[in-house]
Design a protein around this motif. Structure first.
Motif, PDB file in Angstrom:
ATOM      1  N   GLU A  52       1.061  -1.122  -0.298  1.00  0.00           N
ATOM      2  CA  GLU A  52       0.242   0.169   0.404  1.00  0.00           C
ATOM      3  C   GLU A  52       0.591   1.347   0.567  1.00  0.00           C
ATOM      4  O   GLU A  52       0.635   2.821  -0.988  1.00  0.00           O
ATOM      5  N   ASN A  56       1.666   3.586  -3.777  1.00  0.00           N
ATOM      6  CA  ASN A  56       1.509   5.362  -2.770  1.00  0.00           C
ATOM      7  C   ASN A  56       2.837   5.898  -4.022  1.00  0.00           C
ATOM      8  O   ASN A  56       2.479   7.254  -5.088  1.00  0.00           O
ATOM      9  N   ASP A  59       2.361   5.528  -7.842  1.00  0.00           N
ATOM     10  CA  ASP A  59       1.569   6.035  -8.316  1.00  0.00           C
ATOM     11  C   ASP A  59       2.168   8.002  -8.912  1.00  0.00           C
ATOM     12  O   ASP A  59       1.464   7.808  -9.633  1.00  0.00           O
ATOM     13  N   GLY A 111      -8.745  11.121  -0.032  1.00  0.00           N
ATOM     14  CA  GLY A 111      -6.854  11.264  -1.158  1.00  0.00           C
ATOM     15  C   GLY A 111      -6.990  11.834  -2.196  1.00  0.00           C
ATOM     16  O   GLY A 111      -8.051  12.324  -2.954  1.00  0.00           O
ATOM     17  N   LYS A 113      -7.503  10.103  -5.650  1.00  0.00           N
ATOM     18  CA  LYS A 113      -7.371   9.156  -5.833  1.00  0.00           C
ATOM     19  C   LYS A 113      -8.701   9.920  -6.960  1.00  0.00           C
ATOM     20  O   LYS A 113      -9.102   9.124  -7.707  1.00  0.00           O
ATOM     21  N   SER A 122      -3.698   5.356 -11.346  1.00  0.00           N
ATOM     22  CA  SER A 122      -3.184   4.766 -10.174  1.00  0.00           C
ATOM     23  C   SER A 122      -3.701   3.254  -9.447  1.00  0.00           C
ATOM     24  O   SER A 122      -4.514   3.468  -9.376  1.00  0.00           O
ATOM     25  N   GLY A 124      -4.248   2.702  -6.385  1.00  0.00           N
ATOM     26  CA  GLY A 124      -4.564   3.565  -5.443  1.00  0.00           C
ATOM     27  C   GLY A 124      -5.983   4.400  -5.661  1.00  0.00           C
ATOM     28  O   GLY A 124      -6.147   5.062  -6.923  1.00  0.00           O
ATOM     29  N   ALA A 130      -2.498   4.700   3.065  1.00  0.00           N
ATOM     30  CA  ALA A 130      -2.208   4.726   4.348  1.00  0.00           C
ATOM     31  C   ALA A 130      -2.822   4.903   5.331  1.00  0.00           C
ATOM     32  O   ALA A 130      -1.661   4.577   6.318  1.00  0.00           O
TER      33      ALA A 130
END
Length: 696
Positions: A52, A56, A59, A111, A113, A122, A124, A130
């Motif tokens: 995870e 990030n 991405d 976030g 996204k 992306s 996520g 996170a």
């Protein structure tokens, strides 16, 4: 955790009321049910937490803002991921009044996204990655380089604050909201560094992240983003292990890396894109989520090659996130691949009009393929993102693969035409092998069912089961009626067949088993067929072929012997197959002498002439015309018993295979599918034939 309380009432005898209802707020739900977010609390779930944080940074690389990622597995059990991306925002988000970094680390579904503004593609999607890792960490430190400064923030089990000692999850902790500046950097220096210590209250004691697993994952990511450099350092062993991954060739190099066998065609790259409309909730100016039709673009990039082996290796990805269980993009790729290959096989005549289409498993044999798609806000099945669910991906991937693969076949490059022909031949070979294996399984199932099923109704069985028992295979139902009266029911069994059975020397095993007469013979004998034939399991001590004494009867005997030779050979080798010899003529004497039988039977025209000469020499007369039997059905039971069935008077011809090679050659010549040698044999022997012996 907050709870509403109320006193139980007399109407609540079970003691269940609103005070028993719990409302989990913030990150409490993650700590209460971690498996819902990371799959499990063992090594697999711990690795998911690392992915995870890594995703990030990836991405940022996908968006074009990051060129270097550093992954470190520290000796104290913590994990650190650093990148040179834009850095998590540290300014205050107006609706919550929290710094951006605190917002994404402490709030689920928060976030950059959403809406496709900050990230067009992306891994996520849900804004929980996170924050979930933060909730499941005993300590998490994050540092951000932005605007010429370095900002820092720490968390303990999801709560923001400060630790008295750097690098120790058990240090004294003080709750404190907000981000603070810890240093200065160059104006153009940006990036994010995240380090977390997994919470041992959540994860199993033996949970760990395998070093080679991380190496493989980072290598895979470097393949998928050409030009991205990823450093991996494992400090947990006696000696630190370090590797750097960078591949400018992208998934073409990845395909070559994955392949385990020599290639028969060079790497094929199929690239393209397509658009689709999707209805998604989008934040409006007032901060409300409003359903809106959004135009999406899906990019497709596929690398594939066939090798000499038989193993299929397929890897699929969505925005660099692996989808080990496939999804709509893989479905579209496989459909297009099968369709195009079938079209090419028909066009090149490698598949005839009446041939079956090749199937997916035929096309995938020996194939190594990497299927990647990039699109904003893909729909996955679950937070673990193992299966892509965006339905439009099937259509777009199929269109791109169909168009590009057809172009490769229609306009092959230099030296590529023969390679593609080899691919088609390999696919056809795989299909033939599959069909042959399926046929073999079907035949075996049919044979097992045949051997285990009840005996056919037309069998007239005997009472004895010892070595004296005899099975007479009788030509025709008419002869069966007479044979029933003539036989000795103690040890003689009868099985009628209708006419001429299948020539099994030219037919396949499947055709033989489908033939009712052949199947009945194998079933009644009860010893199996082919390689599984067990002589000791045979239900009868001997088999006698009882057919008319004419040309048709001889042909039927030949066909029956072909069946025994090919599928029940041990019966012939053991000398347990006989041919009954019924008479061809019957001479009825006028005034037979004392002790002389009234009827004389002869078994050939030559024997008839000889007997007539002898009778004439002795001055005995016979009744004209001499009876010639056209078939067994013309005999009455006493005659058939006396001449053919009664062991005291009958004539049996034992069928033996003394020279196996000569016998095999004879069967191939007389009963095989090659006509020319048989024609030559007949022509060569025509002059030796006695025309008077032809039964016309």
């Amino acid at each position: 955790m907050t709870a509403a309380t109320a006193e139980p009432t007399t109407d609540d005898p079970q003691g269940y009321s609103a005070r028993h209802l719990s409302v989990l707020e913030g990150l409490e739900a993650v700590r209460k049910r971690p498996g819902m977010y990371i799959g499990s609390t063992d090594s697999r779930g711990l690795a998911h937490c690392l992915w995870e944080i890594v995703d990030n940074s990836v991405d940022e690389a996908l968006a074009g803002y990051c060129s270097h990622i550093q992954v470190t597995m520290h000796a104290d059990g913590s994990f650190e991921v650093a990148d040179d991306g834009r850095g998590i925002p540290v300014d205050v988000e107006p609706r919550t009044g929290l710094p951006g970094v605190e917002l994404v680390m402490t709030r689920l579904h928060a976030g950059g996204k959403f809406g496709g503004v900050s990230y067009t593609a992306s891994g996520g999607l849900h804004g929980v990655g996170a924050s979930v890792v933060n909730a499941l960490s005993a300590r998490l430190d994050v540092e951000i380089d932005r605007d010429g400064r370095t900002w820092a923030m720490s968390f303990k089990r999801g709560l923001p604050g400060e630790f008295a000692d750097a690098g120790r999850p058990n240090a004294r902790f003080k709750k404190r909201s907000g981000v603070h500046e810890i240093g200065r950097v160059g104006k153009n220096v940006t990036g994010t560094r995240t380090r977390f210590w997994p919470d041992l209250q959540i994860f199993l004691k033996d949970a760990t992240v395998d070093g080679p697993l991380v190496m493989d994952r980072m290598r895979q990511t470097a393949f998928l983003i050409p030009g991205l450099t990823i450093d991996v350092r494992d400090e947990r062993g006696e000696e630190p292990v370090e590797e750097t991954f960078r591949f400018d060739g992208g998934i073409g190099e990845f395909c070559t890396y994955l392949a385990k066998d020599p290639a028969i065609v060079e790497i094929l790259r199929l690239e393209g894109k397509g658009g689709f409309t999707e209805t998604v909730p989008v934040l409006d100016d007032q901060g409300h989520l409003t359903p809106t039709d959004v135009e999406r673009e899906l990019e497709v990039d596929v690398a594939l090659r066939w090798g000499t082996g038989y193993e299929t290796i397929t890897r699929s990805f969505v925005n660099v996130i692996a989808t080990p269980k496939g999804g709509t993009h893989v479905r579209g790729f496989e459909r297009a691949l099968v369709r195009v290959l079938n079209e090419q096989l028909r066009a090149t005549k490698l598949l005839k009009n009446n041939d079956e289409d090749v199937l997916k498993e035929d096309c995938l044999e020996g194939l190594t393929a990497v299927v990647t798609v990039r699109l904003p806000e893909p729909q996955f099945e679950g937070q673990t993102k193992e299966i892509l669910g965006t339905s439009a991906a099937t259509r777009i991937v199929a269109q791109v693969v169909t168009r590009e693969l057809k172009a490769v076949f229609d306009n092959p490059g230099r030296g590529q035409k023969q390679q593609l022909r080899t691919v088609l031949e390999k696919v056809v070979g795989a299909a033939k092998t599959r069909i042959a294996a399926r046929t073999q399984r079907d035949n075996q199932r049919r044979k097992n069912a045949l051997e285990n099923s009840a005996l056919p109704a037309k069998l007239v069985d005997c009472r004895s089961a010892d070595d004296r028992s005899e099975l007479f295979i009788v030509e025709g139902d008419s002869a069966l009626g007479t044979a029933k009266l003539a036989r000795n029911s103690e040890f003689q069994a009868l099985l009628p067949i209708r006419g001429k059975i299948l020539n099994v020397h030219k037919a396949s095993v499947a055709d033989m088993l489908k033939n009712a007469e052949c199947a009945s013979i194998i079933q009644v004998l009860g010893a199996g067929s082919g390689r599984t034939f067990d002589l000791n399991a045979a239900r009868y001590g001997r088999v006698c072929l009882l057919a008319d004494a004419d040309v048709d009867g001889a042909h039927i005997r030949c066909l029956l012997l072909t069946l025994f030779y090919k599928y029940m050979r041990p019966m012939l080798d053991a000398g347990r197959v006989f041919s009954a010899v019924p008479p061809l003529h019957r001479i009825e004497l006028i005034k037979p002498r004392k002790g002389q039988d009234k009827y004389i039977y002869t078994y050939s025209d030559g024997e008839l002439r000889q007997r007539l000469v002898e009778l004439e020499r002795r001055g005995q007369r016979w009744k004209e015309p001499i009876q010639r039997y056209k078939g067994l059905g013309e005999m009455d039971a006493d005659q058939l018993a006396e001449t053919t069935l009664d062991p005291r008077h009958r004539v049996l011809r034992r069928i033996r295979v003394e020279d196996a090679e000569s016998a095999a050659a004879t069967f191939d010549l007389l009963m095989g599918s090659d006509v020319a040698p048989r024609r030559a044999f007949i022509t060569a022997g025509a002059s030796e034939l006695d025309m008077d012996r032809i039964d016309t």
